[in-house]
Design a protein around this motif. Structure first.
Motif, short mmCIF file in Angstrom:
data_model
loop_
_atom_site.label_atom_id
_atom_site.label_comp_id
_atom_site.label_asym_id
_atom_site.label_seq_id
_atom_site.Cartn_x
_atom_site.Cartn_y
_atom_site.Cartn_z
N UNK A 151 -83.15 37.60 4.96
CA UNK A 151 -82.99 38.11 3.60
C UNK A 151 -81.55 38.54 3.33
N UNK A 152 -80.90 39.11 4.34
CA UNK A 152 -79.49 39.48 4.20
C UNK A 152 -78.64 38.24 3.97
N UNK A 153 -78.91 37.19 4.73
CA UNK A 153 -78.19 35.93 4.53
C UNK A 153 -78.40 35.40 3.12
N UNK A 154 -79.63 35.44 2.65
CA UNK A 154 -79.94 34.91 1.33
C UNK A 154 -79.17 35.66 0.25
N UNK A 155 -79.05 36.97 0.42
CA UNK A 155 -78.31 37.76 -0.57
C UNK A 155 -76.80 37.60 -0.42
N UNK A 156 -76.30 37.73 0.82
CA UNK A 156 -74.85 37.76 1.05
C UNK A 156 -74.19 36.41 0.86
N UNK A 157 -74.82 35.37 1.36
CA UNK A 157 -74.17 34.07 1.40
C UNK A 157 -74.71 33.07 0.39
N UNK A 158 -75.75 33.43 -0.32
CA UNK A 158 -76.36 32.45 -1.22
C UNK A 158 -76.76 33.08 -2.54
N UNK A 159 -75.90 33.94 -3.06
CA UNK A 159 -76.22 34.58 -4.33
C UNK A 159 -76.24 33.56 -5.45
N UNK A 160 -77.20 33.67 -6.34
CA UNK A 160 -77.32 32.77 -7.48
C UNK A 160 -78.18 33.45 -8.52
N UNK A 161 -78.41 32.76 -9.61
CA UNK A 161 -79.23 33.33 -10.68
C UNK A 161 -80.70 33.38 -10.29
N UNK A 162 -81.09 32.65 -9.26
CA UNK A 162 -82.49 32.60 -8.84
C UNK A 162 -82.74 33.61 -7.73
N UNK A 163 -83.79 34.39 -7.86
CA UNK A 163 -84.10 35.39 -6.85
C UNK A 163 -84.65 34.73 -5.59
N UNK A 164 -84.29 35.25 -4.42
CA UNK A 164 -84.84 34.71 -3.18
C UNK A 164 -86.34 35.00 -3.08
N UNK A 165 -86.99 34.28 -2.18
CA UNK A 165 -88.43 34.43 -2.00
C UNK A 165 -88.76 34.54 -0.51
N UNK A 166 -89.82 35.26 -0.21
CA UNK A 166 -90.36 35.36 1.14
C UNK A 166 -91.70 34.64 1.17
N UNK A 167 -91.84 33.70 2.10
CA UNK A 167 -93.08 32.93 2.24
C UNK A 167 -93.69 33.19 3.61
N UNK A 168 -95.01 33.26 3.65
CA UNK A 168 -95.72 33.46 4.92
C UNK A 168 -96.97 32.58 4.93
N UNK A 169 -97.13 31.79 5.98
CA UNK A 169 -98.37 31.05 6.18
C UNK A 169 -98.57 30.82 7.68
N UNK A 170 -99.71 30.26 8.05
CA UNK A 170 -100.00 29.98 9.45
C UNK A 170 -100.18 28.48 9.64
N UNK A 171 -99.91 28.03 10.86
CA UNK A 171 -100.16 26.64 11.21
C UNK A 171 -100.77 26.58 12.61
N UNK A 172 -101.50 25.51 12.87
CA UNK A 172 -102.11 25.33 14.19
C UNK A 172 -101.43 24.23 14.99
N UNK A 173 -100.58 23.44 14.33
CA UNK A 173 -99.87 22.34 15.00
C UNK A 173 -98.42 22.33 14.53
N UNK A 174 -97.45 22.28 15.45
CA UNK A 174 -97.54 21.94 16.87
C UNK A 174 -98.03 23.08 17.76
N UNK A 175 -98.16 24.29 17.21
CA UNK A 175 -98.69 25.42 17.97
C UNK A 175 -99.30 26.40 16.98
N UNK A 176 -100.10 27.34 17.50
CA UNK A 176 -100.72 28.35 16.64
C UNK A 176 -99.67 29.42 16.33
N UNK A 177 -99.10 29.34 15.13
CA UNK A 177 -97.95 30.18 14.80
C UNK A 177 -98.03 30.69 13.37
N UNK A 178 -97.43 31.85 13.15
CA UNK A 178 -97.16 32.35 11.81
C UNK A 178 -95.77 31.85 11.42
N UNK A 179 -95.66 31.27 10.24
CA UNK A 179 -94.39 30.76 9.74
C UNK A 179 -93.88 31.71 8.66
N UNK A 180 -92.67 32.23 8.86
CA UNK A 180 -92.05 33.16 7.92
C UNK A 180 -90.76 32.52 7.42
#
Length: 239
Positions: free
Chosen positions: A58-87
């Motif tokens: 989030x710091x990178x998104x604000x510091x290095x990629x400022x624009x008129x569009x607000x950044x977003x945080x996404x969260x989901x899970x996947x089972x392949x290639x491994x059982x993981x939470x994706x952030x």
């Protein structure tokens, strides 16, 4: 603004949160990921790792990629290639990309992915589109293992509803997609020149390295890969 609930993540859904367009983005991202992961049963140590990693993104998104569009945080899970939470953290600035391994771990401006790579199972970045509108941009992401208490799919997911949900997920992000189904419920979705087959065994499509296959529960992972492929092709074919 947000879409989805933490409970949706266990059944193939996702959460998407809009972050502030100011230095408070990191604090807001930490609060959101902590609350989401607590609801999903993650251990405190894993949540602490996620808070530190998402703060970096989030710091990178604000510091290095400022624009008129607000950044977003996404969260989901996947089972392949491994059982993981994706952030993932999305921003609309494609001129600045993180470079792993080139930053001091104590760099207060959050350059690079060194901190994230030290905490996460996997990290990466790719072209994509907003999950809250149709803005093109990029996302930087990391994954963490799912907890042992993560629920398994209690019933088979039918290909026709999975196809409909994938079609909706793509169209909601401005990706032109069409679909058709046969009498057996097997569907084919088309995005540009790409055909995505939806069968009881999962999603599949052909790429330069062969076939990509994802279980039907991995709807969000599948949608993100297709959106990224579409955005990458469009970017490289710009005049």
């Amino acid at each position: 603004m947000l879409t989805g609930r933490p409970a949706d993540i266990t059944t193939g859904g996702a959460c998407a949160f809009q972050l502030p367009r100011d230095p408070s983005a990191a604090s807001r991202a930490r609060s959101l990921i902590a609350a989401t992961m607590r609801d999903l049963g993650f251990a405190t140590d894993t949540i602490d790792d996620a808070k530190l990693a998402v703060s970096e993104l989030a710091t990178n998104a604000h510091t290095h990629a400022s624009s008129a569009t607000r950044p977003e945080l996404w969260v989901w899970a996947r089972t392949h290639p491994a059982r993981e939470l994706v952030v993932s953290v999305f921003d609309a600035h494609r001129d600045t990309w993180p470079v792993s391994g080139n930053a001091d771990l104590l760099d207060e401006h959050g350059k690079g992915l060194s901190i994230v790579a030290a905490l996460a199972t996997r990290t990466g970045s790719h072209f994509t589109r907003s999950r809250l509108n149709t803005t093109s941009g990029k996302c930087v992401w990391f994954t963490l293992p799912l907890p042992a208490c993560w629920p398994t799919t209690a019933h088979a997911i039918a290909p026709k509803p999975a196809s409909d949900n994938l079609l909706d997920a793509l169209r909601s992000r401005g990706i032109p997609a069409t679909g058709c189904s046969d009498d057996r419920g097997i569907s084919v979705l088309t995005v540009a020149a790409l055909n995505i087959w939806v069968a009881p065994t999962g999603f599949s499509w052909r790429c330069s390295r062969g076939y990509v296959r994802q279980p039907l529960i991995d709807l969000q992972e599948t949608a993100e890969r297709i959106v990224s492929r579409n955005e990458t092709r469009q970017f490289h074919h710009q005049p």
